[in-house]
Design a protein around this motif. Structure first.
Motif: not given
Length: 359
Positions: A173-187
């Motif tokens: 996912s190119s969209w996800l590649d541009y996100q900068a999460f400090e930790a993991g995430f919950v979908a």
């Protein structure tokens, strides 16, 4: 060999489009030269997206002409034969199967989930149609029992949802590649559903608690603008910052995002299936028996039903925290289960090809 595919295709519903992608992929893997024609609400988009022929699903004269020249019809997967969303659905899909049988073509019911079929006229149409088809495969035992109860006499076998046959290893996912999460995430996958119970507030309460505990919340709309609207509405109910992924991301991107999540909280069936094939732990929120059935198959928790007031946001949060802490062991168990189901899902395509080959 020329096969016609009938289903809920061309409506921008990620679950049904994933079913189409998985069936095409499995059929071509087994028989690369197979010719496929899809009955679609948006033939141009379907044709360009999947590299198949596609015709307008509403033009029965054209469909009849195609079926006359084809080697067989696949009806499925998904929940095609149900009358909860309207009384025209069952007559439409059964009419396509009747057209195939009129032209003496074999009909393969591909990993469908059945019901609800509440009205007697719907039951009669379903019974008469399915007793004439050549092979029936279903995705859960509840569907088989429903058909037995309404008088379907044909042998029926239980197979995995076609999407479990996908191999998501190379999905990105190119969209996800541009996100900068400090930790993991919950979908999170949500949808609108009529209910006297304020289930959205329950979900929002749990997401707020998860955000306060340091988890980034990412909404994944599964049905483009419909779920995108519901996702933004719920995001506004959560005081903490959340993200909503674009509704028009590709199937592959949505699968990739869920695969990168630490946990999925999901209402849409195929969000749960996407989580399973990516070995992402999930918590189901039910609005339909198909949700309960798949949660049971994957051995993942179902926190409750949107029309029942016997659960709350605190319980959902606590269940999420428990699973996040046991994430590695849950992923390992899912991996073992999905490996077996993946092989079984591939076998469904072989059953269809064997039928059309006269075996």
């Amino acid at each position: 060999m020329h096969i016609v595919l009938s289903g809920y295709f061309g409506f921008d519903n990620v679950g049904d489009e994933a079913i189409l992608l998985s069936m095409i992929t499995s059929l071509r893997k087994l028989q690369p030269e197979v010719e496929l024609t899809v009955l679609s609400n948006n033939p141009a988009h379907t044709s360009s997206t999947y590299g198949v022929k596609a015709i307008n699903r509403w033009k029965l004269k054209e469909i009849s002409s195609i079926l006359k020249r084809a080697d067989g019809l696949i009806s499925g997967g998904g929940s095609l034969l149900q009358d909860q969303t309207g009384m025209k659905t069952i007559p439409y899909y059964c009419a396509i199967m009747y057209l195939a049988k009129y032209h003496k073509k074999p009909v393969f019911v591909y990993a469908q989930g059945m019901g609800p079929i509440n009205h007697s006229i719907s039951q009669m149409i379903t019974r008469k149609t399915l007793n004439k088809v050549d092979q029936i495969t279903l995705r859960d035992e509840a569907s088989r029992q429903l058909l037995v109860d309404i008088g379907v006499k044909k042998p029926m076998s239980i197979v995995p949802d076609p999407v479990i046959g996908l191999n998501p290893t190379d999905f990105r996912s190119s969209w996800l590649d541009y996100q900068a999460f400090e930790a993991g995430f919950v979908a999170v996958s949500v949808r609108d559903w009529p209910s006297e119970v304020d289930f959205k507030q329950k979900i929002a309460d749990s997401l707020s608690r998860l955000a306060q505990a340091g988890h980034q919340i990412v909404f994944i709309p599964m049905h483009d603008e419909h779920d995108e609207k519901a996702s933004f509405q719920m995001a506004q109910m959560v005081p903490e910052k959340t993200l909503v992924a674009p509704g028009n991301l590709t199937i592959e991107e949505k699968i990739a995002i869920i695969g990168q999540a630490d946990l999925l909280i999901g209402m849409r069936l195929h969000s749960l299936i996407f989580a399973a094939i990516q070995t992402t732990p999930f918590i189901a929120i039910s609005y339909d028996p198909k949700i309960d059935a798949f949660a049971a198959i994957a051995n993942q928790p179902n926190i409750g039903h949107v029309e029942r007031d016997d659960w709350d946001g605190k319980q959902l949060f606590e269940q999420a925290q428990t699973m996040l802490q046991a994430r590695e062991s849950i992923e390992a168990a899912l991996r073992d289960q999905i490996t077996v189901l993946h092989e079984q899902a591939q076998h469904t395509a072989q059953l269809a090809l064997d039928l059309f080959n006269g075996k």
